[in-house]
Design an enzyme around this catalytic site. Structure first.
Site, mmCIF file in Angstrom:
data_model
loop_
_atom_site.group_PDB
_atom_site.id
_atom_site.type_symbol
_atom_site.label_atom_id
_atom_site.label_comp_id
_atom_site.label_asym_id
_atom_site.label_seq_id
_atom_site.Cartn_x
_atom_site.Cartn_y
_atom_site.Cartn_z
ATOM 1 N N HIS A 65 64.401 63.583 14.529
ATOM 2 C CA HIS A 65 64.678 63.115 12.902
ATOM 3 C C HIS A 65 64.298 61.478 13.069
ATOM 4 O O HIS A 65 64.333 60.986 11.922
ATOM 5 C CB HIS A 65 65.819 63.659 12.573
ATOM 6 C CG HIS A 65 67.059 62.612 13.343
ATOM 7 N ND1 HIS A 65 67.907 62.869 14.325
ATOM 8 C CD2 HIS A 65 67.639 61.427 12.817
ATOM 9 C CE1 HIS A 65 68.897 62.047 14.617
ATOM 10 N NE2 HIS A 65 68.560 61.178 13.661
ATOM 11 N N ASP A 112 65.646 68.753 17.988
ATOM 12 C CA ASP A 112 65.497 67.556 17.707
ATOM 13 C C ASP A 112 65.329 66.611 18.641
ATOM 14 O O ASP A 112 66.018 65.612 19.132
ATOM 15 C CB ASP A 112 67.193 66.976 16.995
ATOM 16 C CG ASP A 112 67.054 65.421 16.326
ATOM 17 O OD1 ASP A 112 65.827 65.373 16.018
ATOM 18 O OD2 ASP A 112 68.254 65.007 16.171
ATOM 19 N N GLN A 199 75.444 56.000 13.746
ATOM 20 C CA GLN A 199 74.105 55.870 13.280
ATOM 21 C C GLN A 199 73.295 54.891 13.649
ATOM 22 O O GLN A 199 74.075 53.501 13.951
ATOM 23 C CB GLN A 199 74.208 55.737 11.520
ATOM 24 C CG GLN A 199 74.207 56.987 10.751
ATOM 25 C CD GLN A 199 75.457 57.921 11.070
ATOM 26 O OE1 GLN A 199 76.460 57.578 11.600
ATOM 27 N NE2 GLN A 199 74.810 59.239 11.457
ATOM 28 N N GLY A 200 72.084 55.116 14.070
ATOM 29 C CA GLY A 200 71.256 54.065 14.714
ATOM 30 C C GLY A 200 71.161 54.126 16.126
ATOM 31 O O GLY A 200 70.080 53.784 16.820
ATOM 32 N N ASP A 201 72.027 55.121 16.843
ATOM 33 C CA ASP A 201 71.892 55.247 18.309
ATOM 34 C C ASP A 201 71.304 56.584 18.198
ATOM 35 O O ASP A 201 70.774 56.879 19.664
ATOM 36 C CB ASP A 201 73.255 55.649 18.683
ATOM 37 C CG ASP A 201 74.232 54.327 18.840
ATOM 38 O OD1 ASP A 201 73.800 53.315 18.991
ATOM 39 O OD2 ASP A 201 75.440 54.641 18.661
ATOM 40 N N SER A 202 70.863 57.388 17.532
ATOM 41 C CA SER A 202 70.000 58.553 17.186
ATOM 42 C C SER A 202 68.770 58.453 18.260
ATOM 43 O O SER A 202 67.990 57.326 18.150
ATOM 44 C CB SER A 202 69.452 59.139 16.096
ATOM 45 O OG SER A 202 70.613 59.925 15.595
HETATM 46 N N1 ARG Z 1 71.933 60.957 13.312
HETATM 47 C C1 ARG Z 1 72.423 59.833 13.931
HETATM 48 C C2 ARG Z 1 71.414 58.378 13.783
HETATM 49 O O1 ARG Z 1 70.454 59.018 13.281
HETATM 50 C C3 ARG Z 1 73.275 59.702 14.934
HETATM 51 C C4 ARG Z 1 74.519 60.342 15.022
HETATM 52 C C5 ARG Z 1 75.333 60.518 16.238
HETATM 53 N N2 ARG Z 1 76.513 60.795 15.727
HETATM 54 C C6 ARG Z 1 77.614 60.987 16.118
HETATM 55 N N3 ARG Z 1 78.857 61.298 15.772
HETATM 56 N N4 ARG Z 1 77.673 61.055 17.623
HETATM 57 O O2 ARG Z 1 71.419 57.744 14.245
#
Ligand code: ARG
Length: 249
Positions: A65, A112, A199-202
């Site tokens: 993603h 993913d 968000q941003g860690d993905s």
């Molecule tokens: N989807 C998120 C991203 O794009 C990362 C989400 C991780 N979320 C969590 N609750 N651990 O950065």
């Protein structure tokens, strides 16, 4: 006397707020020199939007993603820069090729995972991928890294952060998420919340036993009670990743 009690209560509350100050969420700053394989991805404007892991001199594992929105001409992989504003440190390398898992649709459906090929070798030290199931046992001490939000509604971090997260059992994660697939995913976090990626860690690494065991993928909110982070399970993709990392030209 009453005032004294009030002051004590206020001090206790103040201390509690300070201790809960969010950092990934609930983590702390670490040096990229100690974790030279943690990298981040930037968009056409140079803004960080995801993380990644250097797994060979020219190969970076990230989330599908993250790779989906990446414009190869303008995206960069930044290696060796702990402070996003310190552009004198580290290097920003162009992306020559993007492989996305062919079965990927959305993060919560699994697969993913993606591999970026860099135009030239990065200076960092690559991290090895996990193989068998040993490092996925519930309670295994893992660490997640990233420059993402430090709370659910918070700002992205300027600095590299890390947080210690125990691996959660498949049974427990199935209770948290109807979409959890134990063959393709692994959960990490603590039941009470407060520690998580966001968000941003993905795309960034979940590491245990000195190996990459997961790729930050999804979760409900960040650091919520009973809602651990969900990571792509590296061991499930080991054969395919080895092909992409070592055989692909
Ligand atoms: N989807 C998120 C991203 O794009 C990362 C989400 C991780 N979320 C969590 N609750 N651990 O950065």
């Amino acid at each position: 006397m009453r005032l004294g009690v009030l002051v004590l209560v206020l001090m206790a509350l103040g201390g509690g707020v300070a201790a809960a100050e969010p950092r990934v969420v609930g983590g702390s700053r670490v040096s990229v020199e100690d974790y030279p394989w943690v990298v981040y991805l930037t968009d056409s404007k140079g803004n960080q939007f995801c993380g990644g892991t250097l797994v060979a001199p020219t190969k970076v594992v990230t989330a599908a993603h993250c790779a989906g929105g990446l414009a190869p001409k303008t995206a960069r992989v930044v290696v060796g820069r702990e402070d996003k504003r310190d552009t004198r440190r580290g290097v920003a390398l162009p992306v020559a090729d993007v492989w996305t898992h062919p079965e990927y649709v959305t993060a919560d459906r699994g697969h993913d995972v993606a591999v970026l090929t860099l135009t030239r070798a990065a200076p960092g030290t690559p991290l090895e991928l996990a193989g068998g199931d040993a490092l996925y046992a519930a309670g295994t001490r893992a660490t997640a890294f990233g420059w993402g939000r430090t709370s659910e509604q918070g700002a992205m971090s300027q600095f590299l952060m890390a947080v210690g997260l125990p691996v959660v059992s498949d049974e427990s994660c199935e209770q948290s998420y109807a979409l959890y697939k134990p063959e393709l995913m692994v959960c990490a976090g603590v039941p009470e919340g407060g520690l998580d990626t966001c968000q941003g860690d993905s795309g960034g690494p979940l590491v245990a036993g000195g190996k990459l065991i997961g790729v930050t993928s999804w979760g409900e909110g960040c650091a919520r009670e009973g809602k651990p982070g969900v990571y792509s399970r590296i061991s499930a993709y080991r054969a395919e990743l080895d092909r992409q990392i070592h055989d692909a030209v």
